[in-house]
Design an enzyme around this catalytic site. Structure first.
Site, PDB file in Angstrom:
ATOM      1  N   TRP A  32       3.280  10.755   3.588  1.00 48.42           N
ATOM      2  CA  TRP A  32       4.375   9.790   3.374  1.00 48.42           C
ATOM      3  C   TRP A  32       3.898   8.593   2.576  1.00 48.42           C
ATOM      4  O   TRP A  32       4.623   8.004   1.785  1.00 48.42           O
ATOM      5  CB  TRP A  32       4.936   9.353   4.730  1.00 48.42           C
ATOM      6  CG  TRP A  32       6.013   8.305   4.670  1.00 48.42           C
ATOM      7  CD1 TRP A  32       7.340   8.516   4.457  1.00 48.42           C
ATOM      8  CD2 TRP A  32       5.857   6.889   4.825  1.00 48.42           C
ATOM      9  NE1 TRP A  32       8.029   7.312   4.481  1.00 48.42           N
ATOM     10  CE2 TRP A  32       7.140   6.298   4.705  1.00 48.42           C
ATOM     11  CE3 TRP A  32       4.761   6.059   5.049  1.00 48.42           C
ATOM     12  CZ2 TRP A  32       7.360   4.921   4.816  1.00 48.42           C
ATOM     13  CZ3 TRP A  32       4.975   4.690   5.157  1.00 48.42           C
ATOM     14  CH2 TRP A  32       6.260   4.132   5.034  1.00 48.42           C
ATOM     15  N   HIS A  33       2.624   8.227   2.767  1.00 50.37           N
ATOM     16  CA  HIS A  33       2.091   7.058   2.076  1.00 50.37           C
ATOM     17  C   HIS A  33       1.843   7.320   0.602  1.00 50.37           C
ATOM     18  O   HIS A  33       1.823   6.389  -0.200  1.00 50.37           O
ATOM     19  CB  HIS A  33       0.801   6.581   2.749  1.00 50.37           C
ATOM     20  CG  HIS A  33       1.029   5.855   4.039  1.00 50.37           C
ATOM     21  ND1 HIS A  33       1.114   6.507   5.243  1.00 50.37           N
ATOM     22  CD2 HIS A  33       1.219   4.538   4.300  1.00 50.37           C
ATOM     23  CE1 HIS A  33       1.328   5.617   6.207  1.00 50.37           C
ATOM     24  NE2 HIS A  33       1.401   4.416   5.662  1.00 50.37           N
ATOM     25  N   GLY A  34       1.625   8.582   0.249  1.00 49.02           N
ATOM     26  CA  GLY A  34       1.404   8.874  -1.171  1.00 49.02           C
ATOM     27  C   GLY A  34       0.661  10.165  -1.380  1.00 49.02           C
ATOM     28  O   GLY A  34       0.196  10.792  -0.430  1.00 49.02           O
TER      29      GLY A  34
END
Lengths: 346, 449
Positions: B299-301
């Site tokens: 989700w963060h990248g």
């Protein structure tokens, strides 16, 4: 709701009167006292003060000298054919000089002629580095309101203001003389009684110096293009750097800078090993040359000079695209002879 | 327009006064316009995307069944994945700009659709509450990821101005500014120095950077969250808590009950439980934990470092569960706190590093040179910064310790008015002085998610 808003505005007011007056009153960099600069021992933000002054006094000037503080000792009152102002300031770099020129033009002041002085600072210092130095921070004359507010807000730096008190309290300045110079020619104190320190001949060098030749040349190109577009007579010259500073510079891409410079403009060169750069009497220290040296370089640019020996040394040579190769070879040969550069073959 | 900008300091009082001056019926549409206006200053090209996602969310909620839900979720995930990971592919998408807040409002959208389907929330008849739920400007950019069943009723309710709520909100904003501008932004200077040129450093510099980043990311994100929650309070909205003294956690499970609470509860409800949670035996439980934390990392990248960070936390969770099951001896709280803090700090190195190799190199050479004075000089630490940081971090942890027992900001009501104002003034002056002095404006870390 009204009570809440009243308390909120009262709080903001209290905060404001705690922070703003002390910074505006002490104002170590004279940004809030640009029209009545005080000599308080702290280097004022001359970039902002000088540009603001000439914009507000356009009728008095039509010709400008741009450069770092090294050009500050050039007596522009001796320059003919115009009413001159010395816009030099500490570590002035081409990107900022472009902005200053644009600011003049946007404010209706199209210079008749301009001298642009360059040296190692021009390509070794990134303009972004100045954004955090309150005495060098550029005012966004052509920027947005937000940017302008941001500029003044940065001078509400209470910590720096209070730290500056230790300098201001112990300093006896000459405000009258500073104001006279700033609001007439913009020159430094041409009668400064500073004797070259024979014990300190080390190159003038900052830890943040880092070659950025291509970026600097692009900025100088932009400066030249603006002059061409507005029919401004432009004369570019390199400062006579003291010999040890010059030697360190040629080991940090200075000759590459000079070579690239010829691609965007012709220029007068005053750097290298010559009778001026190797004579301590022409320098205050290893960075700034004296008004005596300044008079010589101005004389050569105005009249072509009359000392062949100096020209042969490269001092005062008029460098173009056509002769730059020979010129660089001359400087390289000088450097190989002194050992400043090691010959590595072609 | 960030929360810490001068423009926002002008924007907020104006919209606050407009909101409370408007008649009740006009407040929701006004707040929606204000939210879109705010978003336009951050991501002007992507307001349309936000509106389209809002429309999709509303329509799926209104006609909610298995097919429409699956459609709605898949579309959202595809769009999110495109923006977050297309830039990793060579070619025309390399310079793609991620819409600000997309991860957050997409998760809000998914939670609304699923909650409506599971009948945990009511499907809204009118579009306006759904649109406002997704666009609500205090939490639009970086959360908290409020649930529809908590936020929408508040947005719809008629409200009268509650001074005590507004004052509490202002205190939260001030506390958030203290965390962000004084602590996080100052630490960021030194952290960036090490991580941006890590090969120029060794040894204890890496250790300092690791612990500095541990505090930086907490103060940056919690600071932002506190400001977001405080701003919501000014509009009479109670947002969910996002951080609850996470570095006083005594185990890793406790940590995730206290860190980015809105995301961890979202992942628990919509990923972990959806996978079966702990209902299908030990092995499946551990696998579900690993998958959930991997999703958190992703989700963060798209960078591998986030994946490793997520995986590490998944592994920590599994190890903790095994320890709880196998080991009958209770660990002293202080030891648990230290181990948790250290484990979390180590994982942050991967989160911050540009690459897994960089992180591994830092761990490899972390004990190579333990000369503290040399590190101090190499980091170009300024004495007054150091003293200020020590004092500020002491205040931070003192606040967190006290806040575990009582709501410290609420307790300020018991102080005499002059004392309260003196505290506000001192905090404000110190924050302003250091913020202007350092001349640093660091973007919020979670802005880029």
């Amino acid at each position: 709701m009204d009570r809440f808003l009243f308390r909120l505005f009262l709080f903001v007011f209290l905060l404001g009167i705690t922070v703003i007056p002390i910074n505006v009153m002490i104002d170590p960099y004279n940004v809030f006292h640009a029209d009545e600069i005080r000599d308080n021992g702290v280097e004022p933000n001359k970039n902002y003060i000088k540009t603001k002054y000439v914009i507000e006094h356009q009728d008095e000037y039509d010709s400008y000298l741009f450069g770092s503080s090294r050009a500050g000792f050039i007596d522009v009152s001796k320059l003919p054919d115009g009413s001159w102002y010395n816009l030099s300031y500490s570590e002035g770099v081409p990107a900022e000089q472009v902005d200053t020129l644009k600011a003049l033009i946007v404010n209706g002041e199209i210079p008749k002629q301009v001298y642009l002085s360059l040296d190692n600072i021009s390509y070794l210092v990134s303009p972004q580095y100045h954004e955090r130095q309150l005495y060098r921070k550029a005012f966004p004359f052509t920027g947005s309101l937000n940017e302008k507010i941001g500029f003044f807000t940065s001078y509400l730096d209470t910590i720096t203001t209070l730290e500056s008190l230790s300098v201001i309290r112990n300093y006896e300045g000459n405000t009258e003389d500073l104001q006279r110079r700033m609001y007439s020619t913009g020159c430094e104190d041409l009668n400064a009684d500073i004797v070259f320190d024979e014990e300190n001949k080390e190159a003038y060098w900052a830890t943040y110096y880092s070659p950025r030749v291509d970026e600097a040349i692009a900025e100088i190109q932009e400066f030249c293009d603006i002059c061409t577009a507005h029919d401004i007579k432009l004369t570019v010259f390199t400062n006579p750097m003291y010999v040890t500073t010059y030697e360190k510079s040629i080991n940090n891409e200075y000759l590459y800078f000079l070579e690239r410079l010829s691609e965007v403009t012709d220029y007068y060169n005053f750097s290298g090993y010559n009778r001026i750069s190797m004579d301590d009497s022409y320098y205050f220290e290893t960075s700034h040359f004296t008004p005596k040296a300044a008079d010589i370089i101005m004389d050569i640019m105005q009249n072509g000079g009359n000392e062949d020996e100096i020209v042969i040394q490269g001092f005062g040579a008029y460098v173009t695209k056509d002769n730059v190769a020979d010129f660089i070879n001359t400087l390289k040969f000088q450097a190989y002879t002194t050992g400043a550069l090691i010959y590595e073959g072609e | 327009m960030q929360f810490t900008s001068l423009a926002f300091a002008v924007f907020l009082p104006l919209v606050f006064m407009m909101y409370w001056a408007a008649p009740q019926k006009a407040r929701m549409p006004l707040l929606l316009l204000i939210s879109y206006g705010f978003y336009l200053t951050l991501s002007p090209g992507y307001v349309v995307l936000l509106i389209l996602v809002s429309l999709l969310t509303y329509l799926v909620g209104k006609h909610c069944n298995q097919k429409t839900l699956a459609f709605g979720i898949i579309i959202q995930i595809v769009i999110l994945a495109f923006f977050k990971y297309a830039g990793l592919l060579p070619g025309m998408f390399q310079n793609i700009v991620i819409p600000v807040g997309i991860s957050f409002y997409m998760f809000k959208s998914i939670s609304y659709m699923v909650d409506v389907y599971q009948k945990k929330a009511e499907a809204e008849e009118k579009a306006l509450p759904v649109f406002l739920y997704l666009a609500f400007f205090p939490d639009l950019v970086s959360g908290p990821i409020n649930r529809a069943k908590d936020l929408i009723p508040q947005l719809k309710a008629d409200k009268t101005f509650d001074e005590s709520q507004a004052v509490y909100g202002m205190r939260l904003i001030l506390w958030g500014l203290f965390q962000k501008l004084l602590i996080a932004d100052t630490l960021a200077v030194y952290v960036n120095r090490v991580f941006d040129m890590s090969e120029a450093f060794l040894g204890i510099s890496y250790m300092i950077a690791m612990f500095f980043y541990t505090i930086e990311i907490y103060c940056d994100f919690a600071g932002y969250s506190n400001m977001a929650i405080g701003i919501a309070r000014l509009f009479g909205i109670t947002s969910m808590e996002n951080f609850r003294s996470p570095y006083l956690s005594v185990n890793i499970q406790d940590f995730w009950n206290r860190w980015h609470i809105s995301l961890s509860t979202w992942l628990k409800d919509y990923v972990y439980i959806a996978l079966g949670g702990s209902r299908k035996g030990k092995v499946k439980t551990y696998l579900n934990l690993l998958i959930t934390f991997l999703v958190s990392g992703i989700w963060h990248g798209g960078n591998l470092t986030f994946l490793v960070w997520g995986l590490l936390h998944g592994i920590y969770q599994v190890i903790y569960r095994l320890y709880k099951k196998c080991c009958k001896v209770r660990m002293p709280k202080i030891l648990g706190l230290m181990i948790t803090f250290l484990a979390v700090s180590c994982a942050w190195v991967f989160f911050r590093a540009d690459s897994v190799m960089q992180a591994l190199r830092m761990f490899r050479y972390m004990f190579y040179d333990m000369d503290l004075m040399l590190a101090y000089r190499k980091l170009e630490m300024v004495k007054k910064d150091l003293f200020m940081l020590i004092a500020a971090i002491a205040v931070l942890f003192g606040f967190d310790i006290a806040n575990r027992k009582v709501d410290v900001l609420r307790q300020m009501d018991r102080l005499a008015i002059p004392v309260r104002y003196a505290i506000y003034l001192i905090f404000s002056i110190v924050i302003l002085a250091y913020h202007i002095h350092n001349g640093i404006t660091q973007e919020f870390i979670y802005f880029s998610f």
